[in-house]
Structures are given as structure tokens and as C-alpha cells.
Motif scaffolding. Structure first.
Motif, short mmCIF file in Angstrom:
data_model
loop_
_atom_site.label_atom_id
_atom_site.label_comp_id
_atom_site.label_asym_id
_atom_site.label_seq_id
_atom_site.Cartn_x
_atom_site.Cartn_y
_atom_site.Cartn_z
N GLN B 78 0.97 -1.13 0.10
CA GLN B 78 0.00 0.16 -0.05
C GLN B 78 0.83 1.40 -0.11
O GLN B 78 0.45 2.22 -0.83
N PRO B 79 1.80 1.41 0.88
CA PRO B 79 2.71 2.45 0.83
C PRO B 79 3.04 2.86 -0.78
O PRO B 79 3.32 3.93 -1.16
N TRP B 80 3.79 1.85 -1.13
CA TRP B 80 4.21 1.90 -2.57
C TRP B 80 3.01 2.44 -3.70
O TRP B 80 3.22 3.42 -4.16
N ALA B 81 1.92 1.75 -3.50
CA ALA B 81 0.85 2.02 -4.43
C ALA B 81 0.47 3.62 -4.07
O ALA B 81 0.41 4.27 -5.14
N PHE B 82 0.46 3.97 -2.93
CA PHE B 82 -0.16 5.47 -2.51
C PHE B 82 0.79 6.52 -2.82
O PHE B 82 0.50 7.47 -3.38
N ALA B 83 2.15 5.97 -2.82
CA ALA B 83 3.32 7.09 -3.31
C ALA B 83 3.01 7.14 -4.85
O ALA B 83 2.99 8.42 -5.25
N ILE B 84 2.70 6.19 -5.30
CA ILE B 84 2.44 6.29 -6.91
C ILE B 84 1.25 7.19 -7.20
O ILE B 84 1.30 8.09 -8.25
N ALA B 85 0.18 6.88 -6.46
CA ALA B 85 -0.90 7.66 -6.70
C ALA B 85 -0.83 9.36 -6.33
O ALA B 85 -1.36 10.18 -7.05
N ARG B 86 0.10 9.32 -5.30
CA ARG B 86 0.37 10.86 -4.98
C ARG B 86 1.06 11.53 -6.12
O ARG B 86 0.86 12.56 -6.36
N HIS B 87 2.03 10.71 -6.56
CA HIS B 87 2.74 11.44 -7.78
C HIS B 87 2.02 11.47 -8.93
O HIS B 87 2.20 12.66 -9.78
N VAL B 88 1.12 10.62 -9.22
CA VAL B 88 0.29 10.76 -10.35
C VAL B 88 -0.81 12.18 -10.05
O VAL B 88 -0.74 13.01 -11.04
N TYR B 89 -1.20 12.26 -8.98
CA TYR B 89 -1.90 13.59 -8.63
C TYR B 89 -1.17 14.52 -8.82
O TYR B 89 -1.67 15.73 -9.28
N LEU B 90 0.05 14.79 -8.40
CA LEU B 90 1.03 15.99 -8.31
C LEU B 90 1.66 16.11 -9.67
O LEU B 90 1.34 17.33 -10.31
N MET B 91 1.46 15.13 -10.63
CA MET B 91 1.99 15.30 -11.92
C MET B 91 0.81 16.14 -12.73
O MET B 91 0.91 16.69 -13.64
N ASP B 92 -0.37 15.47 -12.53
CA ASP B 92 -1.60 16.01 -13.24
C ASP B 92 -1.62 17.32 -12.78
O ASP B 92 -2.19 18.14 -13.75
N ARG B 93 -1.65 17.70 -11.52
CA ARG B 93 -1.64 19.05 -11.16
C ARG B 93 -0.64 19.99 -11.79
O ARG B 93 -0.98 21.10 -12.39
N ARG B 94 0.37 19.56 -11.86
CA ARG B 94 1.61 20.37 -12.51
C ARG B 94 1.22 20.56 -14.18
O ARG B 94 1.30 21.55 -14.52
N ALA B 95 0.65 19.10 -14.70
CA ALA B 95 0.38 19.41 -16.20
C ALA B 95 -0.79 20.41 -16.59
O ALA B 95 -0.68 21.17 -17.33
N ARG B 96 -1.67 20.32 -15.46
CA ARG B 96 -2.82 21.24 -15.61
C ARG B 96 -2.51 22.59 -15.60
O ARG B 96 -2.73 23.46 -16.40
N ALA B 97 -1.53 22.98 -14.40
CA ALA B 97 -1.15 24.32 -14.22
C ALA B 97 -0.27 24.89 -15.32
O ALA B 97 -0.37 25.97 -15.83
N ARG B 98 0.71 23.81 -15.97
CA ARG B 98 1.48 24.34 -17.15
C ARG B 98 0.56 24.51 -18.52
O ARG B 98 0.52 25.61 -19.04
N ARG B 99 -0.55 23.83 -18.66
CA ARG B 99 -1.56 23.89 -19.66
C ARG B 99 -1.99 25.33 -19.62
O ARG B 99 -2.31 25.99 -20.59
N ARG B 100 -2.48 25.66 -18.33
CA ARG B 100 -3.31 26.82 -18.00
C ARG B 100 -2.40 28.09 -18.26
O ARG B 100 -2.94 29.10 -18.85
N ARG B 101 -1.15 27.97 -17.84
CA ARG B 101 -0.06 29.08 -18.13
C ARG B 101 0.17 29.35 -19.39
O ARG B 101 0.04 30.45 -20.10
N ILE B 102 0.27 28.14 -20.35
CA ILE B 102 0.40 28.41 -21.67
C ILE B 102 -0.80 29.01 -22.63
O ILE B 102 -0.50 29.79 -23.19
N GLU B 103 -1.96 28.65 -22.00
CA GLU B 103 -3.43 29.17 -22.63
C GLU B 103 -3.36 30.43 -22.37
O GLU B 103 -3.65 31.48 -22.85
N SER B 104 -2.70 30.89 -20.99
CA SER B 104 -2.99 32.25 -20.50
C SER B 104 -2.02 33.32 -21.28
O SER B 104 -2.32 34.13 -21.86
#
Lengths: 225, 198
Positions: B78-104
């Protein structure tokens, strides 16, 4: 998308590429890759460059002691770097702080120890700068090998892992090259030897930053909704 | 997926993970069944958006699949899987932020389109009303608030709960759509006027 259809999509993708994999070995075992690197670098330094000219005056303990401790520190740093190949593994800030303190402490402490035994005058200029280039070049293969090993895993913070890998390679080379360098003055050590270790760390950090950016660039659009 | 027991032992997960590493699809399916509700709950608590959390759960499992060799057997799964899930969440957030910045940034480069002079003349005409009615609600709202009532895009953004850049983009697209609709409409009218009576 419903849960079941989502599961089916993931299941299809997994089933299309489900080959047996070999799990990573523990970082302690993988870090033993340092052993042949140490032997190779040590052989190169001893055969090509030779021991420092005042080795007899210094004595075996001040000569070999700091070098051995730095190699052990490099091994510890390698373990810290390689541990991060597995996502759930994190290294505490105590260790992150301990690493640079130990490296600089061993460098300056070891230099001071030898400086007490023998005080050759500073060579100055290009002759001193040669140490920087040699340490950097000797450390480069280790850094590249450890970065390659890191790339086989899935570090969640690549820049931190790569920074540690770079520092480990630099410390390894520095520990061995100190057997040759006959200058123990702190200004020489800090400028050209610590400088080389820092550059190795910086090389790792830059690689890690590039890696993170590449990972973000490759982040699938589908996950962004 | 609903028949998940909360009291799954960590040893079961370890055994499933090891079987999954050796290439058993059934082990993956069971692992998905056991882990996905927990990962969904975790990601929901991070995103506050069940739909997005569901997408991220799937992405987490794809990431788990790609990095399944990084699980070291006998360690808790579980700690292994949750660490990956958190990474996926953070990457998604960063990718969204970057996409918004480019659009802006792209929006900032857009030239403010002056209101065409013919729009004032057409203001009372039915073509304009029809053209406005043909716009999407959000675009119509933005173009009216800016060009009719004179609000700045910052003010419009504050009113509608959107970013100023988004308001600007909506108005920009609305003006384009109006221009196209009106020119088509006017051309059709002229064509009909010049047509010979039967």
C-alpha cells in the motif's frame, strides 16, 4: 466514464503488455557496483598518477584513513541515491543534511591531518586547477553509471536522486584522488577538490531537472481530462 | 469492484503483487479490486472531484503497471501504491497548471478586436439578435458584458467566477462568430435582393 469501463480500459492495456519483470534489488546490494568502480579508479590513480610524493613522510593512517572514509561515505551516498528508485522510499532530512556535512568534514579533516604531517607550498594556477579536472573526469563514469541505474527505477523526485548520485560519484573520485594530490592546504582543497564534488552534484542535479521536465512533457493528456 | 473488503491483509497484497510481477493477469485484477477503492478515496480527498479522482485511479494503475518492477517483494504494497498515486496527482496538477499557463500566455498575445463599426448600425436589426442568439451562452454573456455594458475582462472574470483570460477568449471567439454569421447573413440578403423576380 464509469468505474467498470475504466477498469476494462486499464485491464486491456495491462494485458497487452504483461511480461514477467525482475524486481529491483535492494539499494545496499546494487550500490556494490561501487566496488569495481573503486578498484578501477584506484588502479588508475596508483598506476598512472602514483601516490603523493610525501606519502612516506605522512604515514599510512593520514594517507589511507581519510580516503577510506570518503569511499565509505560515497557508498552511503550511493545507497541513498539508489534507494529512491523505488517510489515509496524516501530518505530523511537528517541524512540529506548529514551527507554534505560528512563530505566536507572528511575532506577538510583529512586534509588538515595530512597538513600537520607535511606542508608543501601551494603550486598555484593551472597546476592546482588540474586537480579539479582530474577529480571531475575520474568521477564522471561513476556518475553516469549510477544515473543509468536510477533511470531503471521510478524515483519520484529525480532531481534529488540525481543530485545525490552526482555527489556520490564526485566523493568517490575525490576520496581516491586524494591519495595522489600532495597539496593539503585548505584553500586548495575547498577550491579545487570540493569544487569538483559540487560540480559533479550539479551535473546530477541538471540531469534530474531534465528528467523531471521530460517526464512532465510526456505526461499523458488523457490523465488531464 | 464493489465487493471489496476493507480488512484485506497486507500479506495478501504482497502475494498478489509478486504474482503480478511474474505476469499473472488475474493477480492484477484482484489487486485492482482491492486497491482501487482505497486509491479512489485517497485521490478524492486530494482532488475533491470524484470524476477526476476516477481518472487518476486509472492513470495510477497504468503507472503501477509501468513501474511494477520497482516494488521490492515482501515490503508493504500500500505505501508503494499510494506513493505512486500521490505522484500521479501531483503530475496531473503540474501538467494542468502548465497547460493553463500556456493558454494564458496565448491569450495575452491575442489582439483586442475592435468592435466592428457595422455592429452599431446593426444593433437594432434582427440579424444581430439572431446572431447573438446563435452564440453559446458563455460566449454571449462575455461579449455582451464587455462590448455592451463595458465591463473589463477582469471584472467579467470576477462576476462569472472565471479567469480574466478565459473571459477574453470567450469574447474574442464570440466576436469572430458574430462577424462570420453577420457577413454570411448580409451576403445572403444581398444575393436575394439582386436576384431577378420570377
Amino acid at each position: 466514464m464509469s468505474r467498470d469501463s475504466g477498469f476494462e480500459r486499464v485491464r486491456r492495456e495491462v494485458a497487452s503488455n504483461l511480461v514477467p519483470v525482475t524486481p529491483l534489488r535492494s539499494p545496499w546490494k546494487t550500490a556494490l557496483v561501487a566496488l569495481p568502480l573503486v578498484v578501477a579508479t584506484l588502479s588508475l590513480v596508483l598506476v598512472y598518477f602514483g601516490l603523493r610524493s610525501d606519502a612516506e613522510a605522512i604515514g599510512p593512517w593520514p594517507l589511507w584513513g581519510p580516503a577510506t572514509l570518503m569511499i565509505l561515505a560515497a557508498y552511503g551516498a550511493l545507497v541513498m541515491a539508489l534507494a529512491q528508485r523505488s517510489p515509496e522510499t524516501t530518505v530523511s532530512w537528517v541524512w540529506w543534511t548529514a551527507l554534505p556535512v560528512a563530505v566536507v568534514g572528511l575532506q577538510l579533516g583529512g586534509a588538515y591531518w595530512t597538513y600537520l604531517q607535511s606542508q608543501p607550498p601551494l603550486a598555484g594556477g593551472q597546476s592546482e586547477a588540474m586537480c579539479f579536472w582530474r577529480v571531475s573526469l575520474l568521477g564522471l563514469p561513476s556518475v553516469l553509471i549510477v544515473l543509468w541505474l536510477l533511470s531503471r527505477g521510478f524515483p519520484l523526485r529525480p532531481k534529488v536522486a540525481a543530485l545525490t548520485a552526482g555527489t556520490a560519484g564526485g566523493v568517490l573520485a575525490e576520496g581516491i584522488y586524494r591519495l595522489h594530490c600532495g597539496l593539503s592546504h585548505p584553500s586548495h582543497i575547498v577550491t579545487w577538490h570540493t569544487g569538483a564534488v559540487l560540480v559533479m552534484g550539479l551535473l546530477g542535479l541538471l540531469t534530474g531537472l531534465w528528467w523531471e521536465r521530460r517526464r512532465l512533457d510526456a505526461w499523458p493528456e488523457r490523465a488531464q481530462g | 469492484m464493489s465487493s471489496v473488503t476493507e480488512s484485506v491483509s497486507s500479506q495478501t497484497l504482497v502475494e498478489l503483487m509478486v504474482a503480478y510481477q511474474s505476469g499473472e493477469l488475474e493477480a492484477f485484477e484482484n489487486l485492482y479490486g482491492l486497491l482501487s477503492p482505497k486509491l479512489f478515496g485517497y485521490l478524492s480527498s486530494l482532488t475533491w472531484d470524484p470524476g477526476r479522482a476516477e481518472d487518476l485511479v486509472q492513470e495510477t494503475f497504468l503507472q503501477i503497471h509501468r513501474s511494477r518492477h520497482t516494488y521490492i517483494p515482501q515490503r508493504p504494497v500500500q505505501p508503494w501504491a499510494f506513493a505512486i498515486a500521490r505522484h500521479v496527482y501531483l503530475m496531473d496538477r503540474r501538467a494542468r497548471a502548465r497547460r493553463r499557463r500556456i493558454e494564458s500566455e496565448q491569450l495575452d498575445e491575442l489582439v483586442e478586436i475592435p468592435v466592428p463599426s457595422f455592429m452599431a448600425q446593426l444593433g437594432t436589426r434582427s440579424e444581430l439578435q439572431r446572431a447573438l442568439a446563435g452564440l453559446a451562452d458563455d460566449r454571449r454573456e462575455a461579449v455582451l458584458l464587455h462590448h455592451v455594458w463595458g465591463f473589463s475582462f477582469g471584472e467579467i472574470g470576477a462576476m462569472l467566477g472565471i479567469r480574466a483570460g478565459t473571459a477574453k477568449l470567450r469574447a474574442h471567439r464570440a466576436i469572430h462568430a458574430l462577424r462570420e454569421n453577420l457577413s454570411v447573413g448580409t451576403a445572403t440578403e444581398k444575393e436575394e435582393e439582386t436576384r431577378e423576380p420570377r
